[in-house]
Every structure is written in structure tokens, then in C-alpha cells.
Write an enzyme that holds these catalytic residues in place. Structure first.
Site, PDB file in Angstrom:
ATOM      1  N   LYS A 203      12.082   3.029   4.662  1.00  0.00           N
ATOM      2  CA  LYS A 203      11.760   2.724   3.265  1.00  0.00           C
ATOM      3  C   LYS A 203      13.028   2.516   2.440  1.00  0.00           C
ATOM      4  O   LYS A 203      13.125   1.550   1.670  1.00  0.00           O
ATOM      5  CB  LYS A 203      10.909   3.838   2.653  1.00  0.00           C
TER       6      LYS A 203
ATOM      7  N   ASP B 124       5.951   2.891  -0.786  1.00  0.00           N
ATOM      8  CA  ASP B 124       5.915   4.293  -1.189  1.00  0.00           C
ATOM      9  C   ASP B 124       4.466   4.672  -1.489  1.00  0.00           C
ATOM     10  O   ASP B 124       3.539   3.909  -1.206  1.00  0.00           O
ATOM     11  CB  ASP B 124       6.823   4.526  -2.404  1.00  0.00           C
TER      12      ASP B 124
END
Length: 212
Positions: free
Chosen positions: A120, A138
């Protein structure tokens, strides 16, 4: 959600916010990397409050090494997991200087080889700093993608891959920012603000919040 509806969603989101930006504050690619590393399980606001205290004088790999792990930990102690994050950031500074001449690399493999940098974080840096079509998923983006039907998936990776397939190329570079801001301020977790949502009529969510 059908492709035509997805395209219309992003057309509206772009119309409302033509130049979306991350809410993290940074002045260089390196500072962006550090801010994203610190933002895990923390709010952008809390990260910004902390980095304002040390970025001006220690906002480079050399500067943070001079500050040291203990000094950095003290500066970010208001952020969750601050000791682990300080250790990872300092080790990352060392590796950037050893392997990359102090520069943040623009390849996923190199980024993910840095301590505390997962998929991420790498995606945020690749997309925001290097304008590559990477999609950082997210909790906000995971929720919005599934709730609206834009890119359903049971795992973060499945949603990421679905977004890369389903978001029209024209909107791909900024889709991450539009989705995260939409999830943060409109399509919130507990009671989505459907009456104020610009894409409510396109959304697949069956339990929309009714107007007061």
C-alpha cells in the site's frame, strides 16, 4: 456497477475536484515516503502535526539520521506504533543512502525492499510522486469500492486489481485520491451521507441513508 456508470462516477468526482491531492503534507518524494510510512493506523492530521516538527530541519535521509532513532521516536510519539515506525524510517534512510544515492526509487520492488514499506505504501508513492497507475487500497477505498459496486472484492488485493481493470484509463492516475476523499468525507463507514453524495444515483448500495 456497469462500466458506463463507473465512468460517469469518475467524471462527476473529477468535475467536483479536478486536481485531487493527498492530505499528507510533504515537500519532497522522500518526505512523502516518510509521511506515508507514519500514516499506517494513524490519521493524516496526526502525521502532519508530527512531521511539521522535524521536516523543516531534518527532512532528508541525512537529516533524519542526524536526528537519530530516539530523536525521531520522540518527535512522533503521538502517532501509534511510533517506536517501530522510527526504527523502520531510520533503517530506510540508511538503505536509501547505501543503495539509491539518497533518492527514493521508482520501482515497486525497490520500495517494498525498504523496512516498513508494504504494497500500500509503495502504491501511494508510485502513484502520487511518480504518477504511475498504482492503486493503494486503504479502509476507505475498500469500503467505497465494495459499497458502491465500482470494484467489489473480498480482499485488499482483489479490490486493487479490480480497480485497475475497471477504472477508465482517463481517470486512473487520480482515482485513488477521489475514492479516499469520498470515503473519508461522504461515503463514511457508519452513516454514509447519501443525500449529499454526487454519485448516489449510480451507486449499488441498497441501504442508502435517507434524507432527514
Amino acid at each position: 456497477m456497469k462500466r458506463a456508470a463507473i465512468e460517469e462516477c469518475f467524471r462527476r468526482l473529477r468535475e467536483a475536484n479536478p486536481h485531487p491531492r493527498t492530505e499528507l503534507e510533504y515537500g519532497s518524494v522522500f518526505q512523502l515516503l516518510v509521511a506515508v510510512m507514519l500514516s499506517a493506523q494513524a490519521t493524516d492530521r496526526s502525521v502532519n502535526l508530527a512531521t511539521r516538527g522535524f521536516f523543516p530541519e531534518h527532512g532528508t535521509p541525512e537529516g533524519l539520521l542526524a536526528l537519530g532513532e530516539q530523536g525521531l521516536a520522540e518527535a512522533i510519539r503521538t502517532i501509534g506504533l511510533y517506536k517501530t515506525k522510527a526504527r523502520n524510517v531510520i533503517r530506510t534512510c540508511e538503505l536509501l543512502l547505501e543503495r539509491h544515492g539518497g533518492q527514493v526509487p521508482d520501482r515497486r520492488e525497490d520500495l517494498e525492499a525498504l523496512p516498513g514499506v508494504g504494497r500500500k505504501t509503495a502504491n501511494v508513492v508510485l502513484n502520487t510522486a511518480f504518477r504511475q497507475p498504482a492503486m493503494a487500497v486503504d479502509t476507505h477505498i475498500f469500503r467505497v469500492s465494495n459499497r458502491t459496486g465500482i470494484a467489489p472484492g473480498k480482499t485488499v488485493l482483489a479490490v486493487e486489481q479490480a480497480l485497475l481493470r475497471r477504472v477508465p484509463k482517463e481517470y486512473l492516475l487520480d482515482a485513488h485520491h477521489w475514492l479516499i476523499l469520498h470515503g473519508r468525507y461522504v461515503c463514511v463507514a457508519r452513516k454514509p451521507k447519501c443525500p449529499q453524495c454526487p454519485i448516489a444515483d449510480l451507486c449499488d448500495y441498497p441501504d442508502k441513508t435517507r434524507p432527514a
